[in-house]
Scaffold this active site. Sequence first.
Site, PDB file in Angstrom:
ATOM      1  N   SER A   1      37.356  44.023  36.673  1.00  0.00           N
ATOM      2  CA  SER A   1      36.101  43.444  36.674  1.00  0.00           C
ATOM      3  C   SER A   1      34.970  45.253  37.590  1.00  0.00           C
ATOM      4  CB  SER A   1      35.346  42.925  38.094  1.00  0.00           C
ATOM      5  OG  SER A   1      33.870  42.341  38.013  1.00  0.00           O
TER       6      SER A   1
ATOM      7  N   ASP B   1      38.725  33.958  37.322  1.00  0.00           N
ATOM      8  CA  ASP B   1      38.617  35.097  38.540  1.00  0.00           C
ATOM      9  C   ASP B   1      37.761  34.785  39.548  1.00  0.00           C
ATOM     10  OD1 ASP B   1      35.942  37.047  38.283  1.00  0.00           O
ATOM     11  OD2 ASP B   1      34.670  36.768  37.577  1.00  0.00           O
TER      12      ASP B   1
ATOM     13  N   HIS C   1      35.587  44.078  32.301  1.00  0.00           N
ATOM     14  CA  HIS C   1      34.737  42.716  32.613  1.00  0.00           C
ATOM     15  C   HIS C   1      33.625  42.952  33.535  1.00  0.00           C
ATOM     16  CE1 HIS C   1      34.694  38.282  33.800  1.00  0.00           C
ATOM     17  NE2 HIS C   1      33.959  38.539  34.388  1.00  0.00           N
TER      18      HIS C   1
ATOM     19  N   HIS D   1      29.793  39.039  31.577  1.00  0.00           N
ATOM     20  CA  HIS D   1      30.046  37.701  32.833  1.00  0.00           C
ATOM     21  C   HIS D   1      28.072  37.461  33.487  1.00  0.00           C
ATOM     22  CE1 HIS D   1      31.780  35.109  36.997  1.00  0.00           C
ATOM     23  NE2 HIS D   1      30.825  34.301  35.903  1.00  0.00           N
TER      24      HIS D   1
ATOM     25  N   MET E   1      24.615  39.671  37.416  1.00  0.00           N
ATOM     26  CA  MET E   1      23.869  39.540  38.604  1.00  0.00           C
ATOM     27  C   MET E   1      22.400  39.079  39.015  1.00  0.00           C
ATOM     28  SD  MET E   1      27.036  39.894  41.527  1.00  0.00           S
ATOM     29  CE  MET E   1      28.995  39.920  41.352  1.00  0.00           C
TER      30      MET E   1
ATOM     31  N   MET F   1      25.938  36.489  35.586  1.00  0.00           N
ATOM     32  CA  MET F   1      25.621  34.442  36.881  1.00  0.00           C
ATOM     33  C   MET F   1      24.198  34.702  36.890  1.00  0.00           C
ATOM     34  SD  MET F   1      28.817  36.064  38.513  1.00  0.00           S
ATOM     35  CE  MET F   1      29.474  37.344  37.519  1.00  0.00           C
TER      36      MET F   1
ATOM     37  N   MET G   1      36.246  29.898  38.058  1.00  0.00           N
ATOM     38  CA  MET G   1      36.022  30.933  38.953  1.00  0.00           C
ATOM     39  C   MET G   1      36.904  30.048  40.435  1.00  0.00           C
ATOM     40  SD  MET G   1      33.044  32.785  38.642  1.00  0.00           S
ATOM     41  CE  MET G   1      33.753  33.823  39.911  1.00  0.00           C
TER      42      MET G   1
ATOM     43  N   ASP H   1      30.108  42.463  35.275  1.00  0.00           N
ATOM     44  CA  ASP H   1      30.125  40.883  36.201  1.00  0.00           C
ATOM     45  C   ASP H   1      27.693  41.125  36.419  1.00  0.00           C
ATOM     46  OD1 ASP H   1      31.649  39.307  37.273  1.00  0.00           O
ATOM     47  OD2 ASP H   1      32.508  40.962  37.705  1.00  0.00           O
TER      48      ASP H   1
END
Length: 215
Positions: free
Chosen positions: A10, A175, A34, A65, A38, A67, A141, A36
Amino acid sequence: MSKKVQIAPSILSADFGKLTAEIAEIEPYSDRIHFDVMDGNFVPNISFGAPILKWVQTKLPIDVHLMIARPWLYLEDFVKAGGDLIIIHSEACEKSGKYTLANVLKMIKKLGVKTGVSIKPKTPVSVLKNVLPLLDQVLIMTVEPGFGGQSFMPKMVKKIGQLKAMGFKGEIAIDGGINAETGKVCADAGADILIAGNYIFGAKDRAKAAKSLKM
Ligand code: DX5
Ligand code: ZN
């Protein structure tokens, strides 16, 4: 362990000021990247979005990913920016109406990329019952989403077996809080992909850290 797991670093824990070099350094020991995302709304932290993904240079597939709240608004942006697999959170989708989990997954499929769903620690795998055929990947998660460097929640490991018992044949990714020890527990339980941020990018010897996950 019966099969080799895939390693997905990540880049949340990388130095964003030299992202290209950071990725090049870990690429030889990795299977995918990966990414991420957010939004400071679905999770209490902000990371980066599609304009940064556009500049991520790698030969490896990129798993995005998301989020974020209302992920359906941004799917196309992340595909255009280079995402190969888009992972949404089941909790971010609507219970009924146009943007249910199933419908948002169908939107991802229409964009021609792979589909993934992530579930937070408090979300049971049973919420995925009706969407398993639409899924290439389930991401479990093992920390509350929002930050790198948190401690692994061992109670989440049983979700791997539960998903398999439901007949899920796709990839299972884990993860949060992955290191050589917690990674082994997950690989033994049948995980296919280990996502690791802090353990790899925070290590003095990143190659050694990544290799130690390749069980
Ligand atoms: C957490 C992210 C993870 C995180 C993993 O919200 O989804 O991908 O970066 O980081 P570590 O491996 O540091 O727990
Ligand atoms: Zn992640």
